[in-house]
Design a protein around this motif. Sequence first.
Motif, PDB file in Angstrom:
ATOM      1  N   ALA A 298      29.076 -20.882  41.219  1.00 65.53           N
ATOM      2  CA  ALA A 298      28.184 -21.629  40.332  1.00 65.53           C
ATOM      3  C   ALA A 298      27.149 -20.705  39.709  1.00 65.53           C
ATOM      4  O   ALA A 298      26.847 -20.802  38.503  1.00 65.53           O
ATOM      5  CB  ALA A 298      27.498 -22.759  41.106  1.00 65.53           C
ATOM      6  N   ALA A 299      26.597 -19.804  40.511  1.00 65.36           N
ATOM      7  CA  ALA A 299      25.635 -18.840  39.981  1.00 65.36           C
ATOM      8  C   ALA A 299      26.284 -17.910  38.964  1.00 65.36           C
ATOM      9  O   ALA A 299      25.671 -17.530  37.963  1.00 65.36           O
ATOM     10  CB  ALA A 299      25.020 -18.038  41.128  1.00 65.36           C
ATOM     11  N   ASN A 300      27.540 -17.542  39.208  1.00 61.36           N
ATOM     12  CA  ASN A 300      28.264 -16.688  38.259  1.00 61.36           C
ATOM     13  C   ASN A 300      28.457 -17.401  36.916  1.00 61.36           C
ATOM     14  O   ASN A 300      28.298 -16.816  35.845  1.00 61.36           O
ATOM     15  CB  ASN A 300      29.616 -16.313  38.861  1.00 61.36           C
ATOM     16  N   ALA A 301      28.776 -18.702  36.961  1.00 59.28           N
ATOM     17  CA  ALA A 301      28.939 -19.471  35.729  1.00 59.28           C
ATOM     18  C   ALA A 301      27.610 -19.652  35.003  1.00 59.28           C
ATOM     19  O   ALA A 301      27.566 -19.710  33.765  1.00 59.28           O
ATOM     20  CB  ALA A 301      29.561 -20.832  36.042  1.00 59.28           C
ATOM     21  N   ASN A 302      26.517 -19.711  35.730  1.00 61.64           N
ATOM     22  CA  ASN A 302      25.201 -19.865  35.103  1.00 61.64           C
ATOM     23  C   ASN A 302      24.838 -18.658  34.246  1.00 61.64           C
ATOM     24  O   ASN A 302      24.059 -18.782  33.299  1.00 61.64           O
ATOM     25  CB  ASN A 302      24.134 -20.082  36.179  1.00 61.64           C
ATOM     26  N   ILE A 303      25.382 -17.501  34.586  1.00 66.50           N
ATOM     27  CA  ILE A 303      25.156 -16.325  33.744  1.00 66.50           C
ATOM     28  C   ILE A 303      25.757 -16.560  32.363  1.00 66.50           C
ATOM     29  O   ILE A 303      25.161 -16.212  31.334  1.00 66.50           O
ATOM     30  CB  ILE A 303      25.757 -15.072  34.410  1.00 66.50           C
ATOM     31  N   GLY A 360      17.277 -13.735  35.161  1.00 66.46           N
ATOM     32  CA  GLY A 360      17.124 -14.658  36.284  1.00 66.46           C
ATOM     33  C   GLY A 360      18.460 -15.128  36.824  1.00 66.46           C
ATOM     34  O   GLY A 360      18.647 -15.232  38.047  1.00 66.46           O
ATOM     35  N   ALA A 361      19.418 -15.424  35.914  1.00 67.41           N
ATOM     36  CA  ALA A 361      20.748 -15.857  36.357  1.00 67.41           C
ATOM     37  C   ALA A 361      21.455 -14.746  37.127  1.00 67.41           C
ATOM     38  O   ALA A 361      22.137 -15.003  38.127  1.00 67.41           O
ATOM     39  CB  ALA A 361      21.580 -16.285  35.153  1.00 67.41           C
ATOM     40  N   ASN A 362      21.298 -13.499  36.670  1.00 69.09           N
ATOM     41  CA  ASN A 362      21.897 -12.377  37.404  1.00 69.09           C
ATOM     42  C   ASN A 362      21.273 -12.217  38.789  1.00 69.09           C
ATOM     43  O   ASN A 362      21.978 -11.933  39.767  1.00 69.09           O
ATOM     44  CB  ASN A 362      21.726 -11.084  36.607  1.00 69.09           C
ATOM     45  N   ALA A 363      19.959 -12.410  38.870  1.00 67.55           N
ATOM     46  CA  ALA A 363      19.287 -12.281  40.166  1.00 67.55           C
ATOM     47  C   ALA A 363      19.742 -13.375  41.130  1.00 67.55           C
ATOM     48  O   ALA A 363      19.932 -13.124  42.324  1.00 67.55           O
ATOM     49  CB  ALA A 363      17.773 -12.345  39.967  1.00 67.55           C
ATOM     50  N   VAL A 364      19.923 -14.599  40.595  1.00 64.51           N
ATOM     51  CA  VAL A 364      20.422 -15.680  41.453  1.00 64.51           C
ATOM     52  C   VAL A 364      21.828 -15.371  41.936  1.00 64.51           C
ATOM     53  O   VAL A 364      22.163 -15.592  43.108  1.00 64.51           O
ATOM     54  CB  VAL A 364      20.387 -17.024  40.693  1.00 64.51           C
ATOM     55  N   ARG A 365      22.666 -14.838  41.028  1.00 61.92           N
ATOM     56  CA  ARG A 365      24.027 -14.471  41.445  1.00 61.92           C
ATOM     57  C   ARG A 365      23.989 -13.408  42.545  1.00 61.92           C
ATOM     58  O   ARG A 365      24.736 -13.486  43.533  1.00 61.92           O
ATOM     59  CB  ARG A 365      24.796 -13.963  40.225  1.00 61.92           C
ATOM     60  N   ASP A 366      23.115 -12.408  42.410  1.00 65.20           N
ATOM     61  CA  ASP A 366      22.994 -11.371  43.444  1.00 65.20           C
ATOM     62  C   ASP A 366      22.555 -11.970  44.775  1.00 65.20           C
ATOM     63  O   ASP A 366      23.044 -11.580  45.846  1.00 65.20           O
ATOM     64  CB  ASP A 366      22.005 -10.296  42.995  1.00 65.20           C
TER      65      ASP A 366
END
Length: 472
Positions: A298-303, A360-366
């Motif tokens: 889900a985090a990856n899709a948010n990017i 921010g989306a990348n940080a959430v994915r990390d």
Amino acid sequence: MRSGMFWRLGAVLAVCQLCGCNLSPTYVRPDALVPDRFPSSAAEGALAPGIPWQSFFHDPVLRDLIGQALLYNRDLAGAAARIEQARAQFRIQRSQRLPGLDASASGQRLRTPLSAADGAPRVTVDSYGLQVGIPSFELDFWGRVANLNEVARRQYLATEEARNTAELSLVANVAASYYAVRASDEGIVLAERSLASRNETLELAQLRMDAGLTSSIDFNQSYALVTQTELQLAQLRRTQGQALQLLQLLVGAPLPPALPPGLPLDPDAQLTRLDPGLPSALLVARPDVRLAEHQLRAANANIGVARALYFPIIALTGAGGYASNELSGLVSDSNRVWSFGAGAVLPLLDWGARRARVDGANAVRDERETAYQSTVQNAFREVASGLVAAEQNDRQIQAQIRAVEVQQALVVTAHDRYDVGLTPYLEVLDAERNHFAAEQNLLQLRAAALQDAVNLYAALGGGQGQREVPVD
């Protein structure tokens, strides 16, 4: 505009929606970062993910309690309600991928002057309309709507796995509480039998003291042993009552004052033997690992959602129908009307807001990737610890069985030596105390071995490997 044109327009919009690009990164499952094998991987039975709890637990009383818990436990019911919430949100988001269709009807009567001059005559104007239209619909050229749909889908699946995690934890907790109750029951029986024996010994010591055969020391030592046993019995009853209350809370329904008789507290009689398999199997067997991966995806899709904001949002609208000043003959070729529109919006100056959204989306994915790897490592640790515990529990139980036998022999020897006057009565009391403690330790070891085996079943994703989540 002919009615067929609306269906053709809808088809074109759907094709545009499906043919858009996707700006989210290609998903690659992170490395597990765990050893290839468990420290103890001897195959002794079946793989846990393929064993439902009904087959893993042999005790019919325990199976009945687990079945009740799955029906009545309030925490599990709350998790099921959260699934329905997430499913509804996913269905709402999924509906945005296809154009909608609205129908409207209107009628109006207006009284107005023919001119602005004073005393100008007034007329009454009627207007009627009947339309079918497509509301504002975003053409998903950049995959923003598709990625929002993927985010909602993964959140729904994660909620389903959260419920599976709660169910597996509930099964394990009910079993652990049940074994604690059973161990307390057997401990109470053992303590009551020991107390009865020591009360008889106390009466004998009283008679021997009254007859002048022994001093008051033997009597007082016997009395001290009786009080110690009474204290242990009270502690066991308290433990039993607390374990019953916890079991009732987990089951979510009232329990009888005394549970029906169950199978002996022996791992082979109570449980199915397990084969741990390979650590890589945990990635698909454990619901908490699957949950962490859904959150990562889900985090990856948010990017992709954040990246799509760099491009214009293009939306279309269209409508067609009939309009007339008279209600009669409204639906006729001469009164047919239609409209079509398109628009695009692209922020030119946002002071870095879009860039910040992507960062921010990348940080959430990390963060989600780190959480996923941590979940996998914790899963490996739980299984490895469970396997070590299982191996050592068998050895401890066998050693404790021998210790009980030795202590029993020492009790007999101490009584024989005391009867012929070779040892003081304190040696008899010590032997009986040690024998009682050894029997209680054996009970605790067997209960602990059962609880460790249940924890291993849960750590291996017991009964969870064959689940498929419907996405509708």
